[in-house]
Design an enzyme around this catalytic site. Structure first.
Site, mmCIF file in Angstrom:
data_model
loop_
_atom_site.group_PDB
_atom_site.id
_atom_site.type_symbol
_atom_site.label_atom_id
_atom_site.label_comp_id
_atom_site.label_asym_id
_atom_site.label_seq_id
_atom_site.Cartn_x
_atom_site.Cartn_y
_atom_site.Cartn_z
ATOM 1 N N GLY A 1 3.761 -4.111 4.907
ATOM 2 C CA GLY A 1 2.886 -5.048 5.597
ATOM 3 C C GLY A 1 1.508 -5.048 4.997
ATOM 4 O O GLY A 1 1.209 -4.324 4.043
ATOM 5 N N ILE B 1 -1.506 -4.074 6.207
ATOM 6 C CA ILE B 1 -2.305 -2.852 6.316
ATOM 7 C C ILE B 1 -1.786 -1.807 5.334
ATOM 8 O O ILE B 1 -2.569 -1.123 4.663
ATOM 9 C CB ILE B 1 -2.293 -2.290 7.755
ATOM 10 C CG1 ILE B 1 -2.913 -3.294 8.722
ATOM 11 C CG2 ILE B 1 -3.043 -0.965 7.814
ATOM 12 C CD1 ILE B 1 -2.888 -2.843 10.179
ATOM 13 N N GLY C 1 4.423 2.518 5.462
ATOM 14 C CA GLY C 1 5.299 1.402 5.776
ATOM 15 C C GLY C 1 4.974 0.166 4.953
ATOM 16 O O GLY C 1 4.294 0.237 3.924
ATOM 17 N N GLU D 1 10.606 6.335 3.412
ATOM 18 C CA GLU D 1 11.892 5.667 3.643
ATOM 19 C C GLU D 1 11.994 4.379 2.833
ATOM 20 O O GLU D 1 13.064 4.016 2.367
ATOM 21 C CB GLU D 1 12.098 5.387 5.132
ATOM 22 C CG GLU D 1 11.146 4.380 5.746
ATOM 23 C CD GLU D 1 11.403 4.174 7.232
ATOM 24 O OE1 GLU D 1 11.905 5.105 7.884
ATOM 25 O OE2 GLU D 1 11.086 3.085 7.730
ATOM 26 N N GLY E 1 11.906 4.483 11.258
ATOM 27 C CA GLY E 1 11.602 5.883 10.981
ATOM 28 C C GLY E 1 10.242 6.326 11.451
ATOM 29 O O GLY E 1 9.791 7.423 11.089
#
Length: 425
Positions: free
Chosen positions: A211, A213, A209, A232, A330
Site C-alpha cells: 500500500g 504507506i 505490508g 510474508e 499475517g
C-alpha cells in the site's frame, strides 16, 4: 535431461475431483487459470467440490454462485474479486492467522488435490511454484499436485520446488502474470513513514505490508544500512532496497544473507528480478509467519496498516465501517513475533482520518467491526500526527497517547468519550 511424463490437457484435472473434493489453490499469481477454467467448464459433472484459496485475482462465474453447490469457493482472505461475492453470500470466509492456514487446511479439509501455477520444469525435472510458497509448500509430497506451467512464471528457490515424480499431472499455458503497480504515497503517507523509519535501526530485519504507506516507509529507509527482509509479501519497493545495497541481511539471525518471503506480487520488473535469484528464498507461511521464528530475530520491525483503532488500542484491520473487507492475514503473526523479539518493534500505521474526514481513532470500534490485533499485542500506533507507544502503559495512558495522535478536530470529542468510558478523569 530427465524424462518427464508428457503435459496433458487442463481438463485432465477433473479425474481428481471426486464428490466432496477439496481443491487447494495458492493465492494471487499462484492460481492456475487454465486449470480452473477447465474445472469450471466441467462443473456440471462435479458434486460438492470446494475450492480453497486466499486472495483470488481472477473473477469467475462460480464465485457468484453460477454452479450452486456443485462448485463453491472458500476464501481465507477477501480480494477485490471475492469481496462482492462474499457480500452476495456466494463465497464462504474462514477466519485465520496466515501462519496457521496450512494446519487449518490439513485439519478441516480433505486436501484432495493442489492445483497451482509453476515455471516450466528444469533439466533435473523440478517445477518451481515461482511467486508462491504460501500454504501449499507444506503440502508438497503429502497431497497430489496438478500443475500449470507457464513461461512467464519466474523460477525461484526455497521450499517451493516439486520433483516431477511428485506431480499427479501437468499442463501448459501462456498466461501472463497479473501485475500490481507500486502505490504512490502522498504527503500524509510520507509523514507517517518518516516517524516509523526513524525508529528502525540499522541492521534491523523488516516486514512491511503493501500500500501507499508501506511504499513510503520503504522510501524512507533508503538511507539505512544492513537491513534484512523476512516478510510474508515481497513487492517492488523491496527490490529497490536490495539493489541499492540497503538490504544485505548480514545481521539476520534466521536465514542470514537471504531475503525471505512466502509470496510475491508486483510488476513484471519484480518477476524478472526474482527469476533464478539466489538471494531470495520462498518458504512456507507456517515458517515465515510463525511468531516463534520471528521472535528469534533481534531488532525485528513489523509495519502493517489498520482501518480503525479504539481508545483501548484494539485494531480492526479487516473490516470497513463494520463490513468485512479482507481478513486477518499475517498482521497478528508479525505483531506477536516482534513483541517477543529482542529489541523488536511492531508498528500499526494509519492516516488519522478517512477520506471523508472521519477519525480513524475512535472511542469504541464501529458496530460489526472485528478485532484483528489485540490491545495486549499492539505496540505502536502511528499517524501523521505522531506515535502512540502503548505497550506496558495503563489504559488511561494508552487512551491519552492515542488521542494525542488523532486528528486535532477529533481530540475533544475523544477526550469526552474516554471520560465517559471511565478510562480517565
Amino acid at each position: 535431461m530427465v524424462a518427464l511424463a508428457p503435459a496433458v490437457a487442463p481438463a485432465a484435472v477433473l479425474s481428481h475431483l471426486t464428490p466432496g473434493a477439496d481443491v487447494i489453490v495458492p493465492l494471487a499469481n499462484g492460481e492456475p487459470t487454465a486449470v480452473l477454467d477447465a474445472i469450471e467448464a466441467g462443473a456440471g459433472s462435479l458434486e460438492g467440490v470446494r475450492v480453497h484459496q486466499m486472495h483470488a485475482l481472477h473473477d469467475r462465474p462460480y464465485l457468484h454462485g453460477a454452479h450452486g453447490d456443485r462448485l463453491r469457493h472458500v476464501s481465507y482472505f477477501l480480494s477485490r474479486v471475492t469481496r462482492p461475492a462474499y457480500w452476495e453470500g456466494t463465497v464462504d470466509l474462514v477466519p485465520n492467522h496466515f501462519s496457521e492456514v496450512p494446519l487449518l487446511l490439513q485439519r478441516s479439509t480433505k486436501c484432495s488435490v493442489v492445483v497451482a501455477a509453476c515455471s516450466p520444469p528444469d533439466r533435473h525435472g523440478y517445477f518451481s511454484l515461482g511467486t508462491n510458497a504460501d500454504y501449499v509448500a507444506r503440502l508438497i509430497g503429502r497431497v497430489p499436485f496438478f500443475l500449470e506451467a507457464t513461461p512467464h512464471m519466474p523460477r525461484t528457490r526455497g521450499a517451493n520446488t516439486i520433483h516431477h515424480s511428485q506431480v499427479a499431472g501437468w499442463c501448459e499455458s501462456d498466461r501472463p502474470l497479473i501485475e500490481v503497480p507500486r502505490a504512490q504515497p502522498n504527503d500524509i503517507d510520507r509523514a507517517i513513514a518518516a516517524r516509523v523509519a526513524e525508529r528502525i535501526p540499522d541492521g534491523a530485519t523488516i516486514q512491511i505490508g503493501i500500500g501507499s504507506i508501506a511504499a513510503a516507509v520503504l522510501d524512507a529507509l533508503s538511507g539505512h544500512r544492513d537491513l534484512g527482509i523476512h516478510t510474508e509479501l515481497l513487492h517492488d519497493g523491496m527490490v529497490d532496497l536490495v539493489e541499492a545495497g540497503v538490504v544485505t541481511g548480514v545481521e539476520k539471525e534466521v536465514r542470514r544473507n537471504r531475503v525471505v518471503t512466502t509470496f510475491c506480487l508486483g510488476t513484471r520488473r519484480l518477476y524478472d528480478w526474482l527469476d533464478d535469484n539466489a538471494v531470495v528464498e520462498l518458504l512456507g507461511v507456517d515458517f515465515v509467519n510463525d511468531p516463534r521464528v520471528i521472535a528469534r530475530m533481534r531488532r525485528f520491525a513489523s509495519v502493517n496498516a489498520t482501518t480503525e483503532v479504539d481508545l483501548l488500542g484494539q485494531c480492526a484491520s479487516e473490516t470497513v465501517a463494520g463490513r468485512y473487507w479482507s481478513s486477518s492475514g499475517g498482521q497478528a503473526d508479525f505483531a506477536r513475533g516482534a513483541m517477543y523479539a529482542e529489541e523488536g518493534q511492531a508498528f500499526i500505521v494509519t492516516p488519522s482520518t478517512t477520506r471523508d474526514g472521519t477519525s480513524r481513532i475512535v472511542a469504541t470500534l464501529s458496530p460489526g467491526s472485528v478485532v484483528t490485533t489485540l490491545k495486549n499485542t499492539v505496540d505502536h500506533v502511528v499517524t501523521e500526527h505522531g506515535v502512540a507507544e502503548l505497550r506496558g502503559r495503563s489504559l488511561a495512558d494508552r487512551a491519552r497517547a492515542l488521542i494525542a495522535v488523532a486528528d486535532p478536530s477529533a481530540r475533544d470529542q475523544l477526550t469526552v468519550a474516554g471520560r465517559g468510558l471511565g478510562l480517565f478523569r
